[in-house]
Motif scaffolding. Structure first.
Motif, mmCIF file in Angstrom:
data_model
loop_
_atom_site.group_PDB
_atom_site.id
_atom_site.type_symbol
_atom_site.label_atom_id
_atom_site.label_comp_id
_atom_site.label_asym_id
_atom_site.label_seq_id
_atom_site.Cartn_x
_atom_site.Cartn_y
_atom_site.Cartn_z
ATOM 1 N N PHE A 1 10.396 26.396 32.001
ATOM 2 C CA PHE A 1 10.231 26.406 30.555
ATOM 3 C C PHE A 1 11.305 27.287 29.942
ATOM 4 O O PHE A 1 11.508 28.423 30.400
ATOM 5 C CB PHE A 1 8.865 26.973 30.180
ATOM 6 N N ARG A 2 11.950 26.760 28.929
ATOM 7 C CA ARG A 2 13.024 27.513 28.290
ATOM 8 C C ARG A 2 12.930 27.413 26.782
ATOM 9 O O ARG A 2 12.384 26.457 26.238
ATOM 10 C CB ARG A 2 14.399 26.913 28.660
ATOM 11 N N LYS A 3 13.513 28.403 26.109
ATOM 12 C CA LYS A 3 13.787 28.302 24.667
ATOM 13 C C LYS A 3 15.274 28.009 24.601
ATOM 14 O O LYS A 3 16.105 28.891 24.810
ATOM 15 C CB LYS A 3 13.432 29.616 23.983
ATOM 16 N N ALA A 4 15.574 26.732 24.373
ATOM 17 C CA ALA A 4 16.971 26.304 24.480
ATOM 18 C C ALA A 4 17.739 26.520 23.187
ATOM 19 O O ALA A 4 18.955 26.726 23.209
ATOM 20 C CB ALA A 4 17.034 24.830 24.883
ATOM 21 N N ARG A 5 17.032 26.441 22.036
ATOM 22 C CA ARG A 5 17.729 26.600 20.744
ATOM 23 C C ARG A 5 17.046 27.631 19.875
ATOM 24 O O ARG A 5 15.891 27.917 20.059
ATOM 25 C CB ARG A 5 17.766 25.269 19.998
#
Ligand code: MD6
Ligand code: FE
Length: 217
Positions: free
Chosen positions: A213-217
């Protein structure tokens, strides 16, 4: 390696191992959610099937991938990037299942990163012989948010190095339900997984799945 203990929802003591500044393993944190997470993987990959992507250098990755959430991570001859649509059908990626998001947010909080707001979930499927070489996760714009990585099914050995590719690595066995949460100063450190050995897991059969899980933006 530092050991700490926290109480899970049922009051059971759980181990938190520190891998490096900013990076921890929550042993067994996702074990109880395993069946819901597997159901989510099946739902997502019903519309965005697993595929082996090409690297910019023209090699085929040995892990098969899919994505869910507003953004998905893709690689092809043009490079690595996040995009809102699945290149197989140009449709938006499937929504992130509630069980996925809930687990990721709870794990981040337990690891000291409250307020995690993932907008991308990459699903990796490893079959025997698959591996992932040392790499950095650096395609995300917001490096202040951690990555939450959930292991399901067969065990695999995680390699965790340092800021440079040639830095020494430690090897960390990851089992079903283990969650790695990682941010802060080690957010860009090199890491990978060694070749998956054959086995049979009651929930996943001959595979290991990894959700990141990532916060890409
Ligand atoms: C894997 N994981 O465990 C590969 N990246 O299959 C990763 O590449 C990874 O576990 C960033 C943060 C955590 C990870
Ligand atoms: Fe990674």
């Amino acid at each position: 390696m530092t050991l700490d203990l926290f109480d899970d929802d049922d009051g059971a003591r759980q181990a938190v191992e520190t891998l490096a500044e900013g990076a921890v393993v929550l042993r067994g944190f996702a074990r109880a959610d395993g069946p819901y997470l597997m159901a989510g993987i099946e739902a997502v990959t019903g519309s965005a099937p697993f595929r082996q992507m090409q690297t910019p250098g023209g090699r085929t990755m040995s892990a098969a991938m899919s994505c869910c959430g507003p953004l998905g991570w893709v690689t092809d001859r043009r490079g690595y990037r996040y995009q809102p649509t699945d290149p197989l059908n140009d449709q938006p990626w499937p929504a992130m299942p509630g069980a996925f998001r809930g687990l990721a947010v709870r794990a981040a909080e337990a690891a000291g990163y409250p307020g995690f707001a993932p907008d991308a979930c990459l699903i990796n499927r490893y079959q025997p012989g698959a591996r992932m070489g040392l790499h950095q996760d650096r395609d995300e714009q917001d490096l202040s948010q951690p990555i939450v990585s959930v292991s399901l099914g067969l065990p695999m050995v995680f390699q965790f190095g340092g800021a440079r590719r040639q830095d020494p690595v430690i090897r960390v066995p990851l089992a079903h339900g283990d969650v790695v949460v990682w941010g802060g100063v080690s957010r860009l450190w090199y890491h990978g997984v060694l070749t998956l050995r054959p086995g049979d897991h009651p929930l996943t059969g001959d595979c290991r799945y990894n959700l990141t899980f990532r916060k890409a933006r």
